[in-house]
Design an enzyme around this catalytic site. Structure first.
Site, PDB file in Angstrom:
ATOM      1  N   SER B 119     -26.656  58.572   0.812  1.00 27.67           N
ATOM      2  CA  SER B 119     -27.221  58.087   2.072  1.00 27.67           C
ATOM      3  C   SER B 119     -28.687  58.522   2.226  1.00 27.67           C
ATOM      4  O   SER B 119     -29.548  58.024   1.495  1.00 27.67           O
ATOM      5  CB  SER B 119     -26.342  58.553   3.239  1.00 27.67           C
ATOM      6  OG  SER B 119     -26.685  57.882   4.415  1.00 27.67           O
ATOM      7  N   ASP B 134     -32.104  55.436  10.197  1.00 30.24           N
ATOM      8  CA  ASP B 134     -32.050  56.610  11.069  1.00 30.24           C
ATOM      9  C   ASP B 134     -33.184  56.625  12.087  1.00 30.24           C
ATOM     10  O   ASP B 134     -34.238  56.041  11.881  1.00 30.24           O
ATOM     11  CB  ASP B 134     -32.117  57.884  10.220  1.00 30.24           C
ATOM     12  CG  ASP B 134     -30.923  57.980   9.277  1.00 30.24           C
ATOM     13  OD1 ASP B 134     -29.910  57.315   9.554  1.00 30.24           O
ATOM     14  OD2 ASP B 134     -31.006  58.707   8.281  1.00 30.24           O
ATOM     15  N   HIS B 156     -25.709  51.894   3.827  1.00 29.73           N
ATOM     16  CA  HIS B 156     -24.775  51.390   4.847  1.00 29.73           C
ATOM     17  C   HIS B 156     -25.135  49.965   5.251  1.00 29.73           C
ATOM     18  O   HIS B 156     -25.023  49.585   6.418  1.00 29.73           O
ATOM     19  CB  HIS B 156     -24.763  52.289   6.084  1.00 29.73           C
ATOM     20  CG  HIS B 156     -24.655  53.747   5.778  1.00 29.73           C
ATOM     21  ND1 HIS B 156     -23.575  54.287   5.144  1.00 29.73           N
ATOM     22  CD2 HIS B 156     -25.510  54.784   5.987  1.00 29.73           C
ATOM     23  CE1 HIS B 156     -23.756  55.602   4.980  1.00 29.73           C
ATOM     24  NE2 HIS B 156     -24.928  55.917   5.477  1.00 29.73           N
TER      25      HIS B 156
END
Lengths: 249, 249
Positions: B119, B134, B156
């Site tokens: 990630s 983010d 993701h």
């Protein structure tokens, strides 16, 4: 006193641009006939200005897009009202910093120029853009924003989905990460729906409140902060450190 | 030649931390018994190091967390293999810049130290973090990242949901905004599922490839860039400007 209308989304599902919150915008503008538009959150400035023009024509107002102004600062100084449109928040803030408009916009809003923001335009009205959902596609000189309200907004807030297998961070988790590094309260603004769209921030002598109708606003802040959720239709945030009373108590 | 294993998510729905891609990690580490862990994407460094330790104990390796090292640079210089964990990408990159580790990590990886990222740890292996999901909770000195691969990753990755009434930008739209301002290709990495987890980037003399199995990788780049989607189980990206052949053709 500053007057701000900070909305989460400019378009409701299935509706035209700004249509679902048209009534609130008319109320908010209090008869301003010319609105200065800031289109810098999107790439296609002309197309965005045309889209905004159409929406404001419907309510009898005219849009002047700042990207066509000969002098951006003079445009701000002379504006009756300001509308900052949505798109990429980081790009928008970068342009505001690089054009030197942070100070003049802040001063004019404090002097009473109505500020209407949608999505990214609501984000940049806050202390910083550190709670944006957008990708940092451009590196701005600073994440500090206009600071017209003493909190941050997270637009398009969505509740965690307990059934999700996506495994990316939930919005709530991301805001918790923000609070691991920063203090300001965060107001999660759900996307508005037809007929119940808008939030209104009035930072003034009585304190700062965010009023949200229907399924609009969730306060996401550390437990130590004061917050209220009055009922389904009305949720209020008292900003950190302020002791004024809720105007609806 | 650099060796990188860049995965989208460290945990599959319902599984333990790193469990679903344990086999690929064992293959990738090629017997490295001590792995240097970078926990800076999360706030709770001790807790994160314990969690990583448990996962690596299951495969017979030991974790040393860099936050406990007396000298971060010496720790990097002596590491057998590196694992950079997920969390907030902007916080992670900020720490890498401020600790002066961008250069030594890059050099050691080019010299063959295996780099495992999950990630945020995959994001910082790329050219920049401008395609992270983010929140920019911290302002790093630069968005430029380790540059171990000649593209950006969006972990993701989720496809647009045509039935959604959310009205926030889709991931695809956000990546398009990135390409309005930047050139590098973007690889959207879907979250891996049990049994089909991992991607492998091998930038080397034969060019740079991202190999992704099962429902893993989607290439999101301007049409002018070369890309292949070989089949459901194998998708390849030839990086922009390179003319080497697909190793699987």
């Amino acid at each position: 006193m500053s007057r701000l209308l900070l909305i989460s989304n400019s378009t409701a599902s299935g509706g035209a641009y700004l249509e679902y919150c048209q009534g609130e915008i008319v109320d908010f503008l209090q008869g301003s006939k010319r609105v200065l538009f800031v289109p810098w959150a999107l790439h296609d400035l002309e197309g965005y200005a045309s889209k905004a023009s159409e929406a404001f024509e419907r309510i009898g107002s005219t849009i002047d897009s700042i990207h066509n102004a000969a002098d951006f600062r003079i445009a701000i100084e002379g504006a009756e009202a300001l509308f900052v449109g949505g798109g990429n928040t980081v790009r928008l803030l970068d342009r505001l910093h690089r054009t030197g408009l942070i100070e003049p916009i802040g001063r004019r809003v404090k002097d009473g120029m109505p500020y209407l923001g949608a999505s990214a335009g609501s984000n940049v009205a806050c202390l910083s853009i550190r709670t944006t959902n957008d990708m940092p596609i451009i590196q701005p000189p600073s994440f500090d924003a206009l600071g017209l309200v003493p909190f941050n907004i997270n637009p398009h807030y969505i509740d965690p989905d307990p059934g999700s297998t996506h495994m990316g961070e939930t919005r709530e988790k991301r805001i918790r990460e923000f609070h691991e590094e920063n203090d300001p309260p965060v107001v999660g603004l759900r996307s508005g729906s037809r007929g119940a769209p808008c939030g209104w921030a009035e930072p003034g002598p009585r304190g700062c409140f965010v009023v949200a109708r229907n399924r609009w606003s969730t306060v996401r802040a550390p437990i130590s902060r004061s917050c209220w959720e009055c009922d389904e239709k009305l949720q209020l945030l008292r900003s950190a450190g302020q002791t004024t009373n809720c105007p609806f108590e």
